[in-house]
Design an enzyme around this catalytic site. Structure first.
Site, mmCIF file in Angstrom:
data_model
loop_
_atom_site.group_PDB
_atom_site.id
_atom_site.type_symbol
_atom_site.label_atom_id
_atom_site.label_comp_id
_atom_site.label_asym_id
_atom_site.label_seq_id
_atom_site.Cartn_x
_atom_site.Cartn_y
_atom_site.Cartn_z
ATOM 1 N N THR A 19 54.543 56.109 33.164
ATOM 2 C CA THR A 19 53.219 56.607 32.768
ATOM 3 C C THR A 19 52.370 56.929 33.991
ATOM 4 O O THR A 19 51.539 57.845 33.940
ATOM 5 C CB THR A 19 52.466 55.612 31.853
ATOM 6 N N ASN A 20 52.569 56.210 35.068
ATOM 7 C CA ASN A 20 51.825 56.541 36.293
ATOM 8 C C ASN A 20 52.327 57.859 36.895
ATOM 9 O O ASN A 20 51.538 58.643 37.406
ATOM 10 C CB ASN A 20 51.923 55.405 37.314
ATOM 11 N N HIS A 115 49.345 48.528 42.052
ATOM 12 C CA HIS A 115 49.594 47.184 41.524
ATOM 13 C C HIS A 115 48.561 46.895 40.433
ATOM 14 O O HIS A 115 47.373 47.131 40.639
ATOM 15 C CB HIS A 115 49.493 46.141 42.649
ATOM 16 N N ASP A 156 53.036 43.678 48.319
ATOM 17 C CA ASP A 156 51.617 43.821 47.953
ATOM 18 C C ASP A 156 50.680 43.423 49.097
ATOM 19 O O ASP A 156 49.501 43.111 48.858
ATOM 20 C CB ASP A 156 51.271 43.004 46.680
ATOM 21 N N ALA A 185 42.213 52.048 34.722
ATOM 22 C CA ALA A 185 42.284 51.941 36.183
ATOM 23 C C ALA A 185 43.486 52.685 36.778
ATOM 24 O O ALA A 185 43.318 53.650 37.527
ATOM 25 C CB ALA A 185 42.304 50.473 36.603
ATOM 26 N N GLU A 186 44.696 52.293 36.430
ATOM 27 C CA GLU A 186 45.866 52.829 37.143
ATOM 28 C C GLU A 186 45.963 54.345 37.103
ATOM 29 O O GLU A 186 46.169 54.994 38.128
ATOM 30 C CB GLU A 186 47.153 52.242 36.562
HETATM 31 C C1 GRF Z 1 52.466 49.688 36.109
HETATM 32 O O1 GRF Z 1 51.700 48.682 35.536
HETATM 33 C C2 GRF Z 1 52.371 49.625 37.605
HETATM 34 O O2 GRF Z 1 51.144 49.205 38.077
HETATM 35 C C3 GRF Z 1 53.401 48.584 37.920
HETATM 36 O O3 GRF Z 1 54.453 48.819 36.999
HETATM 37 C C4 GRF Z 1 53.954 49.479 35.856
HETATM 38 C C5 GRF Z 1 54.722 50.758 35.721
HETATM 39 O O4 GRF Z 1 54.429 51.502 34.598
HETATM 40 N N1 GRF Z 1 53.714 48.571 39.326
HETATM 41 P P1 GRF Z 1 54.904 52.985 34.460
HETATM 42 O O5 GRF Z 1 56.405 53.052 34.706
HETATM 43 O O6 GRF Z 1 54.143 53.845 35.439
HETATM 44 O O7 GRF Z 1 54.578 53.358 33.038
#
Ligand code: GRF
Length: 205
Positions: A19-20, A115, A156, A185-186
């Site tokens: 998703t990121n 993170h 981290d 946030a992310e």
């Molecule tokens: C996210 O929460 C990111 O912060 C962490 O792992 C998760 C990955 O999610 N490091 P996605 O694969 O981007 O959906």
């Protein structure tokens, strides 16, 4: 982006749902003006992130440390792939393999990670995925959030670039908290950080 249209060639490293990665793909031409997503690398052949890359027309491949017989071989292959693709910036977006100090040194201030907590809370070796949110709920914090940081040899532990706080609500489960941290946030921070760092690299800083 520079006047001549030059952009930073970035590679996004993933392991799971992506998703990121999707947030980065969706930010192209919007928040992200100074970088192109030139490559997606997964260490898991089943990662849904690979489908997202394919749908967006971004070249994607799998490099598996397990199949290659260890981290050293994996990193050598990764380095070769990055060089072949003329990558200038690496973005770890839910990438679950810890990179060695030798690798991170070579890419000093050229690797970003997201993170899902406010570092230095709930971070470090073994604190990833849902475990981060379980730990935040167990401790009873009222605020958590996300952090984008440069990656160095300490999990981290690299310089912090951006952070955003997110409220913990009564009745939250690790899953509902994870989702809120992603949405609030992310998915906002990571594109902003990629743009910020790409501008910095383009300006020669
Ligand atoms: C996210 O929460 C990111 O912060 C962490 O792992 C998760 C990955 O999610 N490091 P996605 O694969 O981007 O959906």
């Amino acid at each position: 982006m520079l006047k001549d249209g030059r952009k930073i060639r970035s590679a996004v490293l993933v392991s799971g749902g992506g998703t990121n990665l999707q947030a980065l793909l969706d930010a192209r031409g919007g928040v992200i003006q100074s970088a192109e997503i030139a490559l997606v690398v997964s260490n898991n052949p089943k990662a849904y992130a690979l489908e997202r890359a394919k749908a967006a027309g971004v070249p994607a491949l799998t490099l598996s440390a397990r199949e290659m017989g260890g981290r050293e071989a994996f990193e050598a292959e990764l380095q070769k792939t990055l060089e072949q693709n003329e990558i200038q910036l690496i973005v770890l977006a839910g990438f679950l393999t810890i990179l060695s100090p030798a690798f991170t040194q070579r890419w000093d201030h050229r690797i970003l990670n997201i993170h899902p907590a406010l570092i230095p809370a709930f971070c470090g070796k073994g604190c990833y995925g849902l475990r981060v949110h379980e730990a935040a709920l167990a401790r009873g914090v009222k605020l958590t959030g996300a952090t984008v940081h440069y990656v160095n040899g300490i999990p981290d532990g690299g310089e912090i670039l951006l952070q955003k706080a997110v409220e913990v609500l009564p009745g939250d489960s690790p899953e509902t908290l994870q989702r809120r941290v992603m949405e609030q946030a992310e998915w906002l921070l990571l594109p902003q950080a990629v743009e910020l760092v790409s501008q910095k690299i383009l300006s020669g800083a």
